[in-house]
Motif scaffolding. Structure first.
Motif: not given
Length: 373
Positions: A324, A321, A316, A343, A349-350, A319
């Motif tokens: 993505d 930054t 992950k 995605t 976000g991972y 948050d």
């Protein structure tokens, strides 16, 4: 003549299904960016070159390719059964575990029936469900784990549920289900629901509490396991996997599978690699060592990385930054590193990264540090 709309002739759902997007091939990245070296960490593949002697076993099989292969993979089936300490009647082979997923859906799903899919997870379960006219029901993970309590609650309340798709270690999180959890789940699960347990990464598991399909072959015939030679044994390019299940389930799968779904070269390669124990053991040892090392390194950088029992990590991004997973993918690509953006699993976000050699992983960390804002 008016424009021909072929989609109106297609099966329901097919036009709306998203095709599988594979990891970017090494050759394409080399050519696109003029690179000598590319480290592909996007597809959970083996980082080692296969044994040179494997080519001899495959070549011998290829010379007999004027004949159809053994439709039941009898010699390989006997070897795998002996390795797993089960009867040969519990096994049937497939063109990769992905074909096994499709075959299971073909056997058990009728139009309109529901299949429960914990999410994020490998998209092949949803694709197979839709293809058979079934309804995928996606339930969120709890943290980074499959929430069996939520799955059980849904299965008790809803009608027309036929399948539950599970994965242990789960892709993309790397987490396992325990035998204790599965025992409790099956005890309460309505009797008309089948459970698929995808164990593609089983060989990398070191937790002795992990669930295992073999524990249920006689105790609960609703459990259908999936395994593959693509991961620990390094045969991703030859496409061979297998289903582990009760003999009555295997007989049903045999009714719908293509007669010669596994080719002679793949059979020969799997048989060779099964006996070439040093290769798989070396690969597993590397993955176990590197997943600990890389998780520590990434956590030191302030990243959230759940513990993994597979040959990959699910990471992950912070948050705060601006990056993505897709943006990171595009920053690393010109540097010769290919990761899997979140995605692909519906979680932007991972990112997921396979575990390479120590040298490759150290080089990755250097480029990762440069890529982060």
């Amino acid at each position: 003549m008016p424009e021909f709309d072929v989609t109106s002739f297609a099966r329901e759902h097919v036009a709306r299904m998203a095709p599988y997007v594979p990891g970017k091939p090494i050759l394409e990245v080399r050519q696109e960016y003029g690179l000598d070296k590319v480290v592909k960490l996007s597809s959970n593949e083996c980082p080692f070159e296969l044994p040179a002697a494997l080519g001899e076993a495959v070549a011998e099989a290829v010379t007999g390719s004027n004949r159809y292969p053994d439709a039941l993979c009898r010699q390989l089936r006997a070897r795998v059964a002996a390795r797993l300490k089960i009867s040969e009647t519990h096994l049937i082979f497939c063109n990769g575990a992905e074909e096994g997923i499709r075959l299971i859906a073909q056997v058990f799903l009728n139009q309109g029936e529901k299949a429960v899919i914990p999410t994020p997870i490998f998209d092949a379960y949803s694709t197979a469900t839709l293809l058979m006219g079934g309804q995928p029901v996606k339930l969120p993970l709890k943290g980074h784990r499959i929430d069996l309590d939520a799955v059980l609650s849904f299965c008790k309340q809803e009608k027309d549920i036929k399948l539950v798709w599970l994965c242990s270690p789960s892709n993309p999180t790397g987490d396992i289900l325990t035998k204790k959890e599965m025992d409790g789940f099956l005890t309460q699960l309505p009797p008309h629901i089948m459970v698929v347990l995808d164990e593609a990464y089983r060989e990398f598991v070191t937790d002795d509490q992990a669930v295992c399909t073999e524990d249920y072959l006689e105790k609960d015939p609703r459990v259908i396991g999936l395994r593959t030679f693509s991961k620990a044994y390094g045969l991703a390019g030859l496409r061979i996997g297998y289903i582990v299940a009760h003999p009555r389930v295997i007989a049903l799968v045999n009714n719908v599978k293509l007669p010669f779904n596994v080719n002679s070269a793949a059979m020969a390669a799997a048989g060779y690699m099964l006996e070439e124990r040093d290769f798989a053991e070396k690969h597993v040892a590397l993955a176990v060592s590197e997943r600990t090392f890389m998780r520590e390194q990434l956590c030191r950088r302030g990243l959230e990385v759940p513990e993994s029992q597979a040959n990959f990590l699910f990471v992950k991004l912070p948050d705060n930054t601006r990056l993505d997973g897709t943006a990171l993918f595009h920053r690393l690509l010109p540097k010769g590193f290919v990761v899997r953006p979140g995605t692909a699993f519906g979680v932007p976000g991972y990112f997921r990264m396979s575990l390479g050699t120590r040298e490759d992983n150290l080089e990755f960390l250097q480029e990762f540090d440069r890529a982060m804002p």
